[in-house]
Design a protein around this motif. Structure first.
Motif, PDB file in Angstrom:
ATOM      1  N   VAL A 214       0.865  -1.250  -0.012  1.00  8.65           N
ATOM      2  CA  VAL A 214       0.154   0.117   0.028  1.00  8.65           C
ATOM      3  C   VAL A 214       0.910   1.230  -0.090  1.00  8.65           C
ATOM      4  CG1 VAL A 214      -1.668   1.192   1.282  1.00  8.65           C
ATOM      5  CG2 VAL A 214      -2.026  -1.215   0.880  1.00  8.65           C
ATOM      6  N   PRO A 215       1.866   1.508   0.925  1.00  8.69           N
ATOM      7  CA  PRO A 215       2.678   2.639   1.007  1.00  8.69           C
ATOM      8  C   PRO A 215       3.071   3.080  -0.596  1.00  8.69           C
ATOM      9  CG  PRO A 215       3.062   1.379   2.845  1.00  8.69           C
ATOM     10  CD  PRO A 215       2.514   0.432   2.048  1.00  8.69           C
ATOM     11  N   ASP A 216       3.666   1.885  -1.188  1.00  7.11           N
ATOM     12  CA  ASP A 216       4.399   2.259  -2.342  1.00  7.11           C
ATOM     13  C   ASP A 216       3.444   2.360  -3.605  1.00  7.11           C
ATOM     14  OD1 ASP A 216       6.973   2.329  -1.266  1.00  7.11           O
ATOM     15  OD2 ASP A 216       6.615  -0.086  -1.006  1.00  7.11           O
ATOM     16  N   ILE A 217       2.300   1.511  -3.685  1.00  3.93           N
ATOM     17  CA  ILE A 217       1.656   1.342  -4.840  1.00  3.93           C
ATOM     18  C   ILE A 217       0.199   2.148  -4.714  1.00  3.93           C
ATOM     19  CG2 ILE A 217       0.443  -0.242  -6.202  1.00  3.93           C
ATOM     20  CD1 ILE A 217       3.366  -0.877  -5.976  1.00  3.93           C
ATOM     21  N   SER A 218      -0.282   2.163  -3.542  1.00  2.00           N
ATOM     22  CA  SER A 218      -1.788   2.594  -3.681  1.00  2.00           C
ATOM     23  C   SER A 218      -2.332   3.626  -2.727  1.00  2.00           C
ATOM     24  CB  SER A 218      -2.842   1.474  -3.620  1.00  2.00           C
ATOM     25  OG  SER A 218      -2.427   0.724  -2.280  1.00  2.00           O
ATOM     26  N   LEU A 219      -0.979   4.410  -2.104  1.00  2.00           N
ATOM     27  CA  LEU A 219      -1.404   5.511  -1.115  1.00  2.00           C
ATOM     28  C   LEU A 219      -2.129   6.594  -2.024  1.00  2.00           C
ATOM     29  CD1 LEU A 219      -0.674   5.503   1.517  1.00  2.00           C
ATOM     30  CD2 LEU A 219       1.153   6.995   1.304  1.00  2.00           C
ATOM     31  N   ASN A 220      -2.035   6.781  -3.158  1.00  2.00           N
ATOM     32  CA  ASN A 220      -2.671   7.946  -3.754  1.00  2.00           C
ATOM     33  C   ASN A 220      -3.664   7.155  -4.954  1.00  2.00           C
ATOM     34  OD1 ASN A 220      -1.172  10.120  -2.506  1.00  2.00           O
ATOM     35  ND2 ASN A 220       0.516   9.157  -3.907  1.00  2.00           N
ATOM     36  N   ALA A 221      -4.370   5.972  -4.367  1.00  2.00           N
ATOM     37  CA  ALA A 221      -5.201   5.383  -5.356  1.00  2.00           C
ATOM     38  C   ALA A 221      -6.574   5.807  -5.303  1.00  2.00           C
ATOM     39  CB  ALA A 221      -5.115   3.779  -4.897  1.00  2.00           C
ATOM     40  N   VAL A 222      -7.326   6.102  -6.333  1.00  2.00           N
ATOM     41  CA  VAL A 222      -8.641   6.215  -6.280  1.00  2.00           C
ATOM     42  C   VAL A 222      -9.356   5.231  -6.052  1.00  2.00           C
ATOM     43  CG1 VAL A 222     -10.536   7.402  -7.576  1.00  2.00           C
ATOM     44  CG2 VAL A 222      -8.109   8.015  -8.018  1.00  2.00           C
ATOM     45  N   ALA A 223      -9.108   3.925  -6.650  1.00  2.00           N
ATOM     46  CA  ALA A 223      -9.794   2.696  -6.576  1.00  2.00           C
ATOM     47  C   ALA A 223      -9.028   1.595  -6.755  1.00  2.00           C
ATOM     48  CB  ALA A 223     -11.013   2.789  -7.374  1.00  2.00           C
TER      49      ALA A 223
ATOM     50  N   VAL B  44      -2.336   1.150 -12.803  1.00  2.00           N
ATOM     51  CA  VAL B  44      -1.192   0.733 -12.720  1.00  2.00           C
ATOM     52  C   VAL B  44      -1.285  -0.836 -12.285  1.00  2.00           C
ATOM     53  CG1 VAL B  44       0.850   0.577 -11.065  1.00  2.00           C
ATOM     54  CG2 VAL B  44      -0.196   2.828 -11.577  1.00  2.00           C
ATOM     55  N   TYR B  45      -0.577  -1.564 -13.041  1.00  2.00           N
ATOM     56  CA  TYR B  45      -0.801  -3.111 -12.794  1.00  2.00           C
ATOM     57  C   TYR B  45       0.519  -3.712 -12.207  1.00  2.00           C
ATOM     58  CZ  TYR B  45      -4.449  -2.977 -16.402  1.00  2.00           C
ATOM     59  OH  TYR B  45      -5.660  -2.789 -17.186  1.00  2.00           O
ATOM     60  N   VAL B  46       0.308  -4.203 -10.967  1.00  2.00           N
ATOM     61  CA  VAL B  46       1.627  -4.949 -10.379  1.00  2.00           C
ATOM     62  C   VAL B  46       1.316  -6.335 -10.208  1.00  2.00           C
ATOM     63  CG1 VAL B  46       2.404  -2.845  -9.193  1.00  2.00           C
ATOM     64  CG2 VAL B  46       0.666  -4.159  -7.955  1.00  2.00           C
ATOM     65  N   ARG B  47       2.429  -7.123 -10.285  1.00  2.00           N
ATOM     66  CA  ARG B  47       2.463  -8.420  -9.801  1.00  2.00           C
ATOM     67  C   ARG B  47       3.300  -8.345  -8.287  1.00  2.00           C
ATOM     68  NH1 ARG B  47       1.435 -13.131 -12.309  1.00  2.00           N
ATOM     69  NH2 ARG B  47       1.794 -12.011 -14.439  1.00  2.00           N
ATOM     70  N   SER B  48       2.550  -8.679  -7.214  1.00  2.00           N
ATOM     71  CA  SER B  48       3.204  -8.836  -6.041  1.00  2.00           C
ATOM     72  C   SER B  48       3.478 -10.197  -5.592  1.00  2.00           C
ATOM     73  CB  SER B  48       2.264  -8.150  -5.154  1.00  2.00           C
ATOM     74  OG  SER B  48       2.094  -6.648  -5.271  1.00  2.00           O
ATOM     75  N   THR B  49       4.470 -10.524  -5.035  1.00  2.00           N
ATOM     76  CA  THR B  49       4.899 -11.754  -4.557  1.00  2.00           C
ATOM     77  C   THR B  49       5.349 -11.702  -2.938  1.00  2.00           C
ATOM     78  OG1 THR B  49       5.655 -12.213  -6.749  1.00  2.00           O
ATOM     79  CG2 THR B  49       6.397 -13.704  -4.951  1.00  2.00           C
ATOM     80  N   GLY B  50       4.966 -12.452  -2.227  1.00  2.00           N
ATOM     81  CA  GLY B  50       5.237 -12.562  -0.629  1.00  2.00           C
ATOM     82  C   GLY B  50       6.335 -13.624  -0.733  1.00  2.00           C
ATOM     83  N   TYR B  51       7.035 -13.443  -0.035  1.00  2.00           N
ATOM     84  CA  TYR B  51       8.265 -14.286   0.317  1.00  2.00           C
ATOM     85  C   TYR B  51       8.127 -14.665   1.913  1.00  2.00           C
ATOM     86  CZ  TYR B  51       9.754 -13.399  -4.410  1.00  2.00           C
ATOM     87  OH  TYR B  51       9.900 -13.084  -5.984  1.00  2.00           O
TER      88      TYR B  51
END
Lengths: 359, 359, 359
Positions: B86-95, B134-141
């Protein structure tokens, strides 16, 4: 139990708490209910305030830099140590007036059991003879008898009997700030090379901060009644103003008060945004709950760098002395603090403390 | 810090988040604050949603069928992995527009430390030039560097400067559904003989479900503001729309929004009633938060079986592709979904995913 | 699934719960979802009620007197054992009528997995033919198959079909109180010399209590909707009256009901003030939820010592039989209980139980 009450079956076993005239200078009070702090408490602490400091959040991160595992958040330790003192010190308090000389002395890990001992170090009756100020130095110990935190606080306490004479009078001299040489006892030698700014969430190290710098932490956090009750009970803090909504209706506020420690923890969690590498609170120089917070209010915070210091003998961390101001219902882009001599009416907390920042 | 701000002491260290024009296709973002998930988090997850799947609830049950112990609920893993972004990708997200290609790749156990890395895989400026997708592929390790979850999401993000040109344009082709061959990586080989329907709470196995079957989960769960805040902070999700009630007053809703992940978790917990042996979410094919949820609303859910599949090489489990619909303030006996072309106004979540069911 | 529903795709897999005519005397029901109790659950329990008994709070204290570590609070065990029974026994209950013969048989430690089995021991249709009373003896077991708690409860359950004949009729004879010889199974032999009154928070031992003594526990605790939902879900209790605010609007109360177990736990936590050395609930003789509690109400409590008993073969502890009365919005200095034949309108709980007190 008086003979009369005994006859009537009315027990006197309920603890009414101490009143001002019951305290004696030099008295040592060993508080009840030692508390094992667990990862359950840590999870609740995270869920109640949202801190994001990597050291306290990730065992892997903490281990990589030199801790045995993630230490318990400094303020969770503070609240638990504080909570134990309430039944003996402040059950009949009118106000919690201040803190000083707070030092974190040893890391606390999940599984450690904390108990608290307080010494009465000062007494001063107020001129109205109805209340007095009690100064105590409270020390939290772990299960091995090692001190983990010590701090002074002073509270205004009611007298049970207004005609009672005070047992003594002494106002202790307290340090304005903890000395830099006394910081860092709770932090092992860090492997600074293993510290990742990316994982820690900040690219600013100790050298990047300047005295006089003012940081708006931007975000706001609204507090709900259930949250403040859950938080305050987690610390086994029994101050009834936080819990008894029925009795609160007849107080001047007409509602429950939020434990001031909730504000400190929220301000600290918000401060991550701007102070992500300030991973440890090393000392509390002073703190004042300027105004009360109530359910439904939104807390914001900003911080001023008051001072910078080398920590003697350590090249891994440096110390920043910070003043963090928390407000209610007032964003902090304009750094609200004082209006002339008075506090800005939005300010609820004025907190002066040392943090350690990785170098 | 600009020279001007430096002189004034105003810090620029607060992270404002990225805006649309700051993202570049192919960029890899390593998110902050790795998180050790503990039994404390698991307890909170249970208390916040009320899941009753035996595998995640009982170490003894989990061990008897082949796990090392109870794995962490799949959605708790999802929310933690998501929260880091969230802090990097969607802090300024509208939706938050959608999810796809979500796969659970490895069990997560209490004690594991999760961190998240995202790759920007697509960008598309909107025609209004004020926002872009913005499209991101997020991977949890986990702490060993092993992937535990990967998924794609796309979000509409504001531009900081409307005149800024996008850094690129690409709309990735995403799978409609994860292939059956890609399911089950997070589930050890199960000892089906040890599986007790009684303890699991359902007498229906894989073969008992049919494509087209629609299951009303009956129960409703009202969400309180304190619950959604506690849940969202547990995931260290910092999206301010969930927390800042003061700022929310000036938004079009006039109040805080509930994190969509809360709805997914509630719907999943409610789905136990009818899907008790569907113990694992193996993949997320798609998900859409159709309408917002607010404090005081009551969530209901129903599920349609979209597809059934064998999992190649496995005789212990089969896969059901499900569409779970969550509604607000509308029980689901009539399976509300669409009204003509439009969504039924009660629908808040349309969630398409694979579960594994014991055979 | 009926042929008709199968054609329409409407699933019958949702569990509607049992109705009165579905129970048979002698029937044994193994309830779903075994539950590993963790330190996470313990932290939540502490945060939800605020208990301060040293044995359950401190591993160090518990070990010093003879436990392996802090045992899980007796009432957390009770609520978990109870919660498992709800989907099978009381999903269609009109009222939870009473408890009897409750005995704590073995300590439960974090990491233990609890499951519950109930036997139907009585049935009695009501004269209106619309409902009947079901008596069950529920037993909680740990992962080794050892009983940790057994108790009887009886509930009024609706019939699905009013014309259905009851499957049997029998009203079991229940003990008025558990015998002193049956107390203490869950408590190891204690090292009384290691017991610190200071750490335990009370200077009163077994010999200091007298039959007929009445103790006002003074403090009040207001309950919020979020708290009661979090608590009740923690126990995986699925009774919809606690969670579905939308459906609750059409009930006679117009709002959600608070799970009675919340009241029991609050009263027990409040009772610390006056009963700090009464560290263990050994048995539940009877309990009645006299009136409902709602969000926003404040709970107070007082206790009468009904009886005292030696525990055969034990010199470390003695037993007090207590009646704890909880009220709402009514402090208990005047010990509200009955007004003539009727209950005082402020009373919500009448709880008769044995505690063990250190000698």
């Amino acid at each position: 139990m008086t003979a009369d009450n005994k006859a009537s079956g009315v027990s006197q076993k309920t603890d009414p708490g101490r009143f001002f005239e019951h305290f004696r200078i030099g008295e040592v009070i060993r508080h009840a209910t030692p508390r094992t702090i667990t990862t359950g408490d840590v999870a609740l602490y995270t869920a109640l305030y949202g801190p994001r400091f990597a050291v306290q959040s990730s065992d892997a991160f903490a281990r990589s830099i030199g801790y045995a595992r993630s230490p318990v958040d400094d303020l969770l330790v503070f609240h638990v140590v504080f909570g134990k003192t309430v039944p003996d010190i402040s059950l009949n308090a009118v106000a919690n007036l201040g803190y000083a000389e707070g030092r974190f002395l040893r890391p606390v890990y999940p599984g450690d059991t904390i108990s608290t001992v307080s010494e009465v170090i000062g007494l001063k009756e107020n001129s109205n003879r109805k209340t007095g100020v009690v100064y105590v130095r409270s020390t939290g110990y772990n299960q091995n008898g090692e001190a983990v935190l010590a701090y002074v606080r002073w509270v205004m306490v009611r007298k049970a009997d207004e005609s009672a004479a005070p047992t003594g009078e002494h106002v202790p001299q307290l340090e304005k700030a903890v000395a830099a040489a006394d910081l860092g006892a709770a932090v092992p030698a860090l492997d600074v090379g293993a510290w990742s700014n990316e994982l820690a969430g900040s690219r600013y190290r100790f050298d990047d901060y300047e005295v006089g710098e003012r940081i708006d932490h931007v975000d706001g956090m609204t507090v709900e009644e259930a949250e403040q009750q859950i938080a305050t009970r987690l610390y086994q803090n029994t101050a009834k103003v936080h819990f008894d909504g029925h009795a609160a209706k007849d107080t001047r506020f007409g509602k429950r008060l939020i434990y001031g420690g909730v504000v400190i923890s929220l301000a600290r969690a918000l401060s991550f945004n701007g102070l992500g590498n300030a991973f440890h609170i090393a000392a509390i120089n002073g703190g004042r709950h300027v105004a009360p917070l109530f359910s439904g209010d939104t807390v914001y915070a900003w911080t001023e760098v008051l001072d910078k210091a080398e920590v003697p003998g350590r090249s891994d961390v440096g110390a920043l002395r910070l003043r963090t101001i928390a407000t209610k219902n007032q964003p902090c882009a304009a750094h609200p603090y004082k209006v002339g001599e008075d506090m800005d009416p939005s300010v609820i907390l004025d907190f002066d403390y040392w943090v350690l920042v990785v170098r």
